[in-house]
Design a protein around this motif. Structure first.
Motif, short mmCIF file in Angstrom:
data_model
loop_
_atom_site.label_atom_id
_atom_site.label_comp_id
_atom_site.label_asym_id
_atom_site.label_seq_id
_atom_site.Cartn_x
_atom_site.Cartn_y
_atom_site.Cartn_z
N ALA A 314 0.82 -1.22 0.00
CA ALA A 314 0.00 0.00 0.00
C ALA A 314 0.85 1.26 0.00
N GLU A 317 2.39 2.11 -3.34
CA GLU A 317 1.44 2.58 -4.35
C GLU A 317 1.24 4.10 -4.29
N ASP A 390 -8.32 -4.58 9.27
CA ASP A 390 -9.23 -3.59 8.70
C ASP A 390 -8.78 -2.17 9.00
N ALA A 393 -5.87 -1.39 6.59
CA ALA A 393 -6.34 -1.09 5.24
C ALA A 393 -6.98 0.29 5.16
N GLU A 394 -7.78 0.63 6.16
CA GLU A 394 -8.43 1.94 6.16
C GLU A 394 -7.40 3.05 6.32
N LYS A 397 -5.64 3.60 3.06
CA LYS A 397 -6.54 4.25 2.11
C LYS A 397 -6.60 5.75 2.40
N ARG A 398 -6.65 6.10 3.68
CA ARG A 398 -6.67 7.52 4.04
C ARG A 398 -5.39 8.23 3.58
N GLN A 400 -3.40 7.33 1.08
CA GLN A 400 -3.43 7.41 -0.37
C GLN A 400 -4.39 8.51 -0.85
N ASP A 401 -5.59 8.56 -0.27
CA ASP A 401 -6.58 9.56 -0.66
C ASP A 401 -6.10 10.96 -0.32
#
Length: 405
Positions: A314, A317, A390, A393-394, A397-398, A400-401
């Motif tokens: 992650a 990326e 979880d 992963a969250e 994602k935060r 990356q966003d």
């Protein structure tokens, strides 16, 4: 908050020490959570698993036994000291005597006492960087001078003997080894550990080997124990360890040091004036842990391995983030220099340092990571992946966003 008056000065020694950066990040994250903010914490190096049930059961029984309601020997329960000696032979491959073991209130007290009993004012300690944030501060508290030797991701965060020799002076008293490493997750090759041990012997230096992540290895990497591969170093070797990381027992506060007997006696003398013995119920729990099987440890390691692969993938990326794959402990340590000096996040904030970047991630993305400055490595961030799948992963994602925004 009341301010101290001019005459109420604190000691120069305590004023020279920085607060623990990892605890500061964790504390701020917890304060935000208490205020209702949904923060995902990658800051604290703390397994999210419960302590294994068989250990908890032993502790519960110990609570009801009146013998555990009293003082015990300062250096630790004799049976625990013997179990630690036995565990050292089992795991590290060489014999030590129970008289060399001093049980401490967590691994941090073992670190603190080691430098208190070894150092005089002005003595230097070589600390390979990136390093655990407390090493240099504890050296300062003992009147010593930390000497940082940096090796970045291009060296797999592993120093060379040539680098260490270049940092050695007539005041050098000791060197710190930490493999598997906090904060990088690097596992130093056997040839490196052997060469450093032999170099320390040749130069009459104490070797402080922090082995608290010894059982957390991946991809075929193995912890090399300097006391095993360089037998002649044992009379100048102090091993630091504890149950916190291996057995998910951070809150039980049981660590230890293993040292030549005169050093162990000096450390026990210091404990006698600081804390007396470690809580007996915690010692009974630690006895069950170190004398017991490693089955649940291996189960936790498998979970960490899965998370390790997920977080590295992650992070890599994210444009501007370069994360090498760690082979030990439970930390990812990406280089984020390419993100600095650029507008990031929905507000277009421009961090100049990794410390500013970490602050923005906490305030705007609500994820807590520790800046590399805390570890002698500006331009990096440390992410602990000892959290639920979880949540990991969250959190990624935060991140990356936030960068994409």
């Amino acid at each position: 908050m009341a301010e101290l008056e001019a005459w109420q000065t604190l000691s120069d020694r305590i004023n020279s020490v920085s607060p623990s950066a990892t605890l500061a990040v964790d504390g701020k994250a917890k304060a935000l959570k208490a205020a209702g903010v949904d923060v995902i914490g990658f800051g604290a190096g703390e397994p999210n698993f419960p302590t294994p049930e068989y250990i908890v059961n032993v502790a519960a029984e110990a609570c009801r036994d009146p013998k555990n309601h009293r003082y015990t020997p300062t250096a630790g329960l004799p049976e625990l000291r013997q179990a630690i000696a036995d565990k050292t032979l089992r795991d590290s491959g060489y014999a030590v005597d129970a008289s060399q073991v001093v049980v401490t209130n967590g691994g941090k007290q073992a670190v603190y006492e080691t430098f208190q009993v070894l150092l005089n004012d002005g003595d230097e300690v070589i600390i390979p960087a990136p390093f655990w944030t407390s090493y240099p501060e504890v050296v300062k508290l003992a009147g010593g001078t930390p000497v940082e030797v940096f090796s970045g991701s291009d060296q797999n965060f592993t120093p060379t003997v040539e680098q260490l020799e270049a940092a050695r002076t007539e005041r050098t008293k000791a060197i710190v080894l930490n493999s598997p490493s906090n904060p990088t997750g690097a596992v130093w090759p056997e040839e490196t550990v052997r060469a450093i041990g032999e170099w320390a012997v040749a130069n009459h230096l104490w070797v402080i080997s922090d082995e608290i992540y010894e059982h957390l290895n991946y991809d075929g990497a193995k912890t090399t124990f300097v006391g095993a591969v360089v037998p002649e170093v044992r009379n100048q070797l102090i091993v630091l360890n504890g149950v916190a990381k291996t057995y998910a027992m951070t809150g039980w506060r049981v660590g230890w040091l293993i040292a030549p007997e005169p050093v162990a006696k000096a450390a026990a003398k210091l404990s006698g004036h600081m804390t007396s013995n470690v809580a007996n119920v915690s010692q009974r729990a630690a006895l069950a842990a170190v004398a017991g099987p490693l089955d649940e440890v291996h189960t936790m390691r498998e979970a960490f391995d899965k998370r390790r692969r997920a977080i590295v993938a992650a992070l890599n990326e994210i444009p501007g983030v370069d994360c090498p794959t760690p082979t030990g402990a439970f930390y990812a340590f990406p280089n984020v220099e390419a993100l600095l000096g650029k507008p990031l996040g929905p507000n277009g904030s421009v961090p100049a340092t990794s410390s500013e970047l970490a602050a923005l991630l906490l305030d705007e993305a609500h994820i807590a990571a520790v800046p590399g400055e805390a570890f002698g490595a500006p331009g990096y961030l440390r992410f602990s992946y000892a959290l639920a799948d979880d949540q990991l992963a969250e959190g990624m994602k935060r991140f990356q966003d936030w960068v994409a925004a």
